[in-house]
Design a protein around this motif. Structure first.
Motif, mmCIF file in Angstrom:
data_model
loop_
_atom_site.group_PDB
_atom_site.id
_atom_site.type_symbol
_atom_site.label_atom_id
_atom_site.label_comp_id
_atom_site.label_asym_id
_atom_site.label_seq_id
_atom_site.Cartn_x
_atom_site.Cartn_y
_atom_site.Cartn_z
ATOM 1 N N THR A 147 0.808 -1.219 0.000
ATOM 2 C CA THR A 147 0.000 0.000 0.000
ATOM 3 C C THR A 147 0.842 1.270 0.000
ATOM 4 O O THR A 147 0.620 2.175 -0.807
ATOM 5 C CB THR A 147 -0.957 0.003 1.208
ATOM 6 O OG1 THR A 147 -1.706 -1.210 1.202
ATOM 7 C CG2 THR A 147 -1.897 1.185 1.155
ATOM 8 N N ALA A 148 1.828 1.368 0.871
ATOM 9 C CA ALA A 148 2.624 2.595 0.985
ATOM 10 C C ALA A 148 3.369 2.895 -0.315
ATOM 11 O O ALA A 148 3.439 4.054 -0.737
ATOM 12 C CB ALA A 148 3.593 2.501 2.158
ATOM 13 N N ALA A 149 3.916 1.882 -0.947
ATOM 14 C CA ALA A 149 4.644 2.099 -2.197
ATOM 15 C C ALA A 149 3.723 2.634 -3.286
ATOM 16 O O ALA A 149 4.087 3.551 -4.037
ATOM 17 C CB ALA A 149 5.314 0.805 -2.651
ATOM 18 N N LEU A 150 2.531 2.077 -3.372
ATOM 19 C CA LEU A 150 1.574 2.554 -4.371
ATOM 20 C C LEU A 150 1.145 3.992 -4.083
ATOM 21 O O LEU A 150 1.055 4.822 -4.994
ATOM 22 C CB LEU A 150 0.351 1.629 -4.423
ATOM 23 C CG LEU A 150 0.656 0.202 -4.912
ATOM 24 C CD1 LEU A 150 -0.536 -0.706 -4.691
ATOM 25 C CD2 LEU A 150 1.081 0.214 -6.373
ATOM 26 N N LEU A 151 0.909 4.292 -2.809
ATOM 27 C CA LEU A 151 0.540 5.659 -2.443
ATOM 28 C C LEU A 151 1.704 6.630 -2.645
ATOM 29 O O LEU A 151 1.489 7.803 -2.984
ATOM 30 C CB LEU A 151 0.050 5.702 -1.000
ATOM 31 C CG LEU A 151 -1.303 5.020 -0.754
ATOM 32 C CD1 LEU A 151 -1.605 4.958 0.738
ATOM 33 C CD2 LEU A 151 -2.418 5.734 -1.506
ATOM 34 N N ALA A 152 2.916 6.163 -2.475
ATOM 35 C CA ALA A 152 4.084 7.015 -2.706
ATOM 36 C C ALA A 152 4.139 7.456 -4.164
ATOM 37 O O ALA A 152 4.383 8.627 -4.463
ATOM 38 C CB ALA A 152 5.360 6.280 -2.313
ATOM 39 N N VAL A 153 3.894 6.524 -5.079
ATOM 40 C CA VAL A 153 3.879 6.865 -6.504
ATOM 41 C C VAL A 153 2.741 7.843 -6.790
ATOM 42 O O VAL A 153 2.919 8.824 -7.520
ATOM 43 C CB VAL A 153 3.778 5.595 -7.373
ATOM 44 C CG1 VAL A 153 3.491 5.936 -8.823
ATOM 45 C CG2 VAL A 153 5.068 4.793 -7.264
ATOM 46 N N ALA A 154 1.579 7.608 -6.171
ATOM 47 C CA ALA A 154 0.451 8.529 -6.349
ATOM 48 C C ALA A 154 0.782 9.924 -5.818
ATOM 49 O O ALA A 154 0.229 10.919 -6.287
ATOM 50 C CB ALA A 154 -0.793 7.980 -5.651
ATOM 51 N N ASN A 155 1.722 9.989 -4.864
ATOM 52 C CA ASN A 155 2.151 11.270 -4.297
ATOM 53 C C ASN A 155 3.381 11.842 -4.994
ATOM 54 O O ASN A 155 3.973 12.811 -4.512
ATOM 55 C CB ASN A 155 2.433 11.118 -2.797
ATOM 56 C CG ASN A 155 1.168 11.198 -1.979
ATOM 57 O OD1 ASN A 155 0.666 12.279 -1.739
ATOM 58 N ND2 ASN A 155 0.648 10.046 -1.565
#
Length: 193
Positions: A147-155
């Motif tokens: 989850t965090a990695a995917l949200l990092a890319v979204a950010n």
């Protein structure tokens, strides 16, 4: 915990690669089309890696203040992933200043906690880094999920680092918190998507 019954020197000696093994790893990476990125922890290691002609360098969190090492790596003109875990903004600023060619540098948001709990991943820091520095920003993920990695890319993260292990039951300080192959494959596919 991990060095119970075996001192660190013996552990690292037992688990280290010799020059031939490093060359085989580099050749295999080239064969399958992935970048060969290594974290040196000394100038001697850096010099060996330069002879191997690796693709890029990862500066581990604990080496951000190792100015002589950073100065040597900056001269390579190879891509560099600079981890920010355990560093103050002042230390990060000093490290970044060493790299005259800013296009070679990616600053990685990192929380040096294993495993990293979701509330400590610091996705907000990605935005702070983007505002403060004119650099590519990445994210070094030490959580046990994707989850965090995917949200990092979204950010806005440009690159993702995620530890990989054949099994979380393996011996080693990172193995219990790393991705196993299927989870890693799912993360890679989701990031591409």
């Amino acid at each position: 915990y991990y060095f119970k019954g075996e001192n660190r020197f013996d552990y690292f000696k037992r688990t280290s690669f010799n020059d031939l093994q490093w060359a085989k790893l580099r050749d295999k990476a080239k064969e399958i089309g992935i970048g060969f990125i290594v974290s040196p922890f000394s100038i001697e290691a850096f010099k060996k890696l330069e002879k191997l002609n690796i693709d890029a360098y990862k500066i581990a969190s604990g080496e951000v203040t190792n100015i002589p090492l950073l100065e040597n790596i900056s001269l390579s003109q190879k891509p560099v992933y600079l981890s920010s875990g355990m560093s103050s903004f002042e230390e990060i600023n000093t490290a970044i200043e060493i790299f005259k060619n800013k296009s070679q540098l990616t600053l990685m948001q990192c929380t040096s906690m294993y495993p990293c709990k979701p509330e400590y991943v610091g996705l907000n820091v990605i935005g702070q880094f983007k505002e403060k520095y004119n650099l590519k920003i990445g994210y070094s993920d030490h959580t046990t999920t994707n989850t965090a990695a995917l949200l990092a890319v979204a950010n806005g993260a440009f690159s993702i680092e995620k530890h990989l292990t054949f099994s979380r039951k393996m011996y080693g300080s990172d193995a219990p918190y790393a991705s196993e192959p299927m989870q890693f494959k799912m993360l890679s596919n989701a990031l591409k998507e």
